[in-house]
Design a protein around this motif. Sequence first.
Motif, short mmCIF file in Angstrom:
data_model
loop_
_atom_site.label_atom_id
_atom_site.label_comp_id
_atom_site.label_asym_id
_atom_site.label_seq_id
_atom_site.Cartn_x
_atom_site.Cartn_y
_atom_site.Cartn_z
N THR A 37 0.85 -1.19 0.00
CA THR A 37 0.00 0.00 0.00
C THR A 37 0.88 1.25 0.00
OG1 THR A 37 -1.77 -1.16 1.17
CG2 THR A 37 -1.81 1.25 1.24
N HIS A 38 0.50 2.23 -0.79
CA HIS A 38 1.30 3.45 -0.95
C HIS A 38 0.44 4.67 -0.63
CE1 HIS A 38 4.13 0.90 -3.24
NE2 HIS A 38 3.03 0.37 -3.77
N THR A 39 0.98 5.57 0.17
CA THR A 39 0.35 6.86 0.44
C THR A 39 1.32 7.95 0.04
OG1 THR A 39 -0.87 5.92 2.31
CG2 THR A 39 -0.74 8.32 2.18
N ILE A 40 0.91 8.79 -0.90
CA ILE A 40 1.79 9.83 -1.46
C ILE A 40 1.02 11.14 -1.46
CG2 ILE A 40 3.27 10.44 -3.41
CD1 ILE A 40 2.91 7.48 -4.35
N ALA A 41 1.65 12.21 -1.00
CA ALA A 41 0.96 13.50 -0.88
C ALA A 41 1.74 14.60 -1.57
CB ALA A 41 0.76 13.85 0.60
N LEU A 42 1.00 15.51 -2.16
CA LEU A 42 1.57 16.70 -2.82
C LEU A 42 1.12 17.93 -2.05
CD1 LEU A 42 2.97 17.82 -5.53
CD2 LEU A 42 0.62 18.21 -6.28
N ALA A 43 2.08 18.69 -1.51
CA ALA A 43 1.76 19.89 -0.73
C ALA A 43 1.87 21.12 -1.62
CB ALA A 43 2.70 20.01 0.46
N ARG A 44 0.77 21.87 -1.76
CA ARG A 44 0.79 23.05 -2.61
C ARG A 44 1.22 24.30 -1.86
NH1 ARG A 44 -3.00 21.52 -6.59
NH2 ARG A 44 -2.50 23.37 -7.82
N GLU A 45 1.09 24.26 -0.51
CA GLU A 45 1.41 25.44 0.31
C GLU A 45 2.41 25.04 1.39
OE1 GLU A 45 0.54 28.54 0.08
OE2 GLU A 45 -0.98 28.46 -1.50
N VAL A 46 3.70 25.24 1.13
CA VAL A 46 4.74 24.87 2.09
C VAL A 46 4.67 25.73 3.33
CG1 VAL A 46 7.22 24.49 2.38
CG2 VAL A 46 6.16 24.15 0.15
N ILE A 58 -4.01 15.36 7.50
CA ILE A 58 -3.17 15.77 6.39
C ILE A 58 -3.20 17.29 6.22
CG2 ILE A 58 -3.05 15.78 3.85
CD1 ILE A 58 -1.76 13.35 4.94
N GLY A 59 -4.40 17.85 6.27
CA GLY A 59 -4.58 19.28 5.99
C GLY A 59 -3.84 20.21 6.92
N ALA A 60 -3.73 19.84 8.20
CA ALA A 60 -3.03 20.71 9.15
C ALA A 60 -1.55 20.82 8.83
CB ALA A 60 -3.21 20.18 10.57
N HIS A 61 -1.01 19.82 8.14
CA HIS A 61 0.41 19.80 7.80
C HIS A 61 0.67 20.31 6.38
CE1 HIS A 61 1.03 17.39 11.42
NE2 HIS A 61 0.00 16.66 11.03
N ALA A 62 -0.19 19.88 5.43
CA ALA A 62 0.06 20.19 4.02
C ALA A 62 -0.67 21.43 3.55
CB ALA A 62 -0.35 18.99 3.16
#
Length: 575
Positions: free
Chosen positions: A446-455, A557-561
């Motif tokens: 299983t893979h979980t991959i995230a793209l953060a638009r706001e560093v 996720i949202g609080a971090h990314a």
Amino acid sequence: MRRVINQREALNRINVFPVPDGDTGSNLAFTLRSVLSGALSRRNRSVGELLSSVAADAVDGARGNSGAILAQFFAGLSESVGDAAQLSASCLARAAASASEQARGALAQPKEGTILSVIRAFADALQAPAGDFRQWFGAALASAQRALADTPKQLAVLRQAGVVDAGAQGFVDLLEGIHDFLLRRRVDPLAASDEPTQEFAGEHWHDDADASKPWCTECLIHAEQVDRSALHAALAAIEADSVVLAGVGDRLRVHAHVDQPGKLFDLASRFGTVTARKAEDMRAQHRAATRSTRVAIVTDSAADLPTGLNEQLPLDVVPVRVNFGAEDFLDRVSISPAEFYRRLRESSVLPQTSQPPPGDFRRQFELLLGHAEEVLYLGISRALSGTLQAGESAAARLDSQRIRVLDSGQASCGQALLVIQAAEMAAAGASAAEIAGRVSELSRRTHTIALAREVSFAVRGGRVPAWAGKLSDWLGLTPIARMQANGRLGVAGALLARRHAPQRFAEWVLRRMPKEARWWLMVGHCDAAEDAEVLRSALRQRLQVERDWLVEAGPAIGAHAGPGALVVGLLQLDA
């Protein structure tokens, strides 16, 4: 008290009023455990001091309608006894009468045929002259038992279900335990009931249970003094049902059934500082009580599950906590993802997430054990959060061999995919051992991959150094994070362009996945539904996707990314 805890599952199975959610036994057990682990675990100098501690612990730990009523009964006993060093029969009789009235006064709409009727019968019987203390108490117990037997005559719902009131039965169990101690002078250890298992009596949601107010909602208000009349009026204004106010000293337990938990919490904050927020969907509890599966699956709200999935599968979710400064919320219960991202954009305070307390898990486990053979909690990666440890602590406190706790090694969409697999296996009749084995195998694929638009959000939260944030902005980088074998989320790469990010992100993912494999796909988004749909479409075109979902990613996720982030979960079905 131990007798009530021993009988909790039997009480759950006869719980049909006011709502057939099958949790009265768990509520009373939770309430009384707070007393056992608190006031009754230490020496006290007087009866007055003991009852004061019992009342405070009961109010703090009260759960559900009956738990809150029982807490107010203890508070009434304490208030009447005061600082008395010893308890005479006449003192107990006066205290019980006062406590009975206070318990009744705690409800906005008291009903006969409930725990209130049995409490009053017991208190009234204690007014008789006392001879031998044990015989006198036994006569009052007999009066309470007769009142319990009469509860179906007073409530049609009980008569139709063929049961007595569960809360009233719990109070009689408590009295029987006390009487047994008076006769035998010993306390038996906690043990499971050996009574034959009966079917859940509340199979059907009856007409007296208002389905438009499905949230059993509770909190504590801390204030020097709360105007209970004003609070009752405010609760009536939001059309709250089953209102119980139980208080002692500077804190007041609020219990009510409402359509939206946030309404009650916002209202309560006008009367003091609010803590110990709890909200449970009684419809979900009713579904759990009427299921026929061997195994109930539990997860935490870090798993970004499709909306409504728990209505179809043997699946329950324990919400994580979300804080904006002093404001405390329950993820997806008192704050929706949409409201979370609105606040995230507008607030100068960075939100924080925190694990549910062990008590939230303990109560959920205990409730489910009353209706399923086994419970399996599949939680967020241990390396990312202490949530899994809270679940383990709850399981250890219950000391049940019927509970399994399993580290998913994932979060967000990856965790959700494994939870769906587990819940579908449970629905098909698999055992907890079979489910755990299959999930452990799939977790490695299983893979979980995230793209953060706001560093900037990660920088503000201290998760990314300020210089790295500036460098990312200067170079126009969009970082990519990926769940690693050790269960941590680490930086795995970056995109050099922010335009067409969903397509570029899809290409990045596709280059790293075997094309010949079969997949379950889940795409999550942090308030970026259109981008998520583009990403999902691009992945579906190039991968052999058997099933796919589009979900809103929550605060985990949202609080971090930050807003705009995208998450991909991929579960490879074949090795």
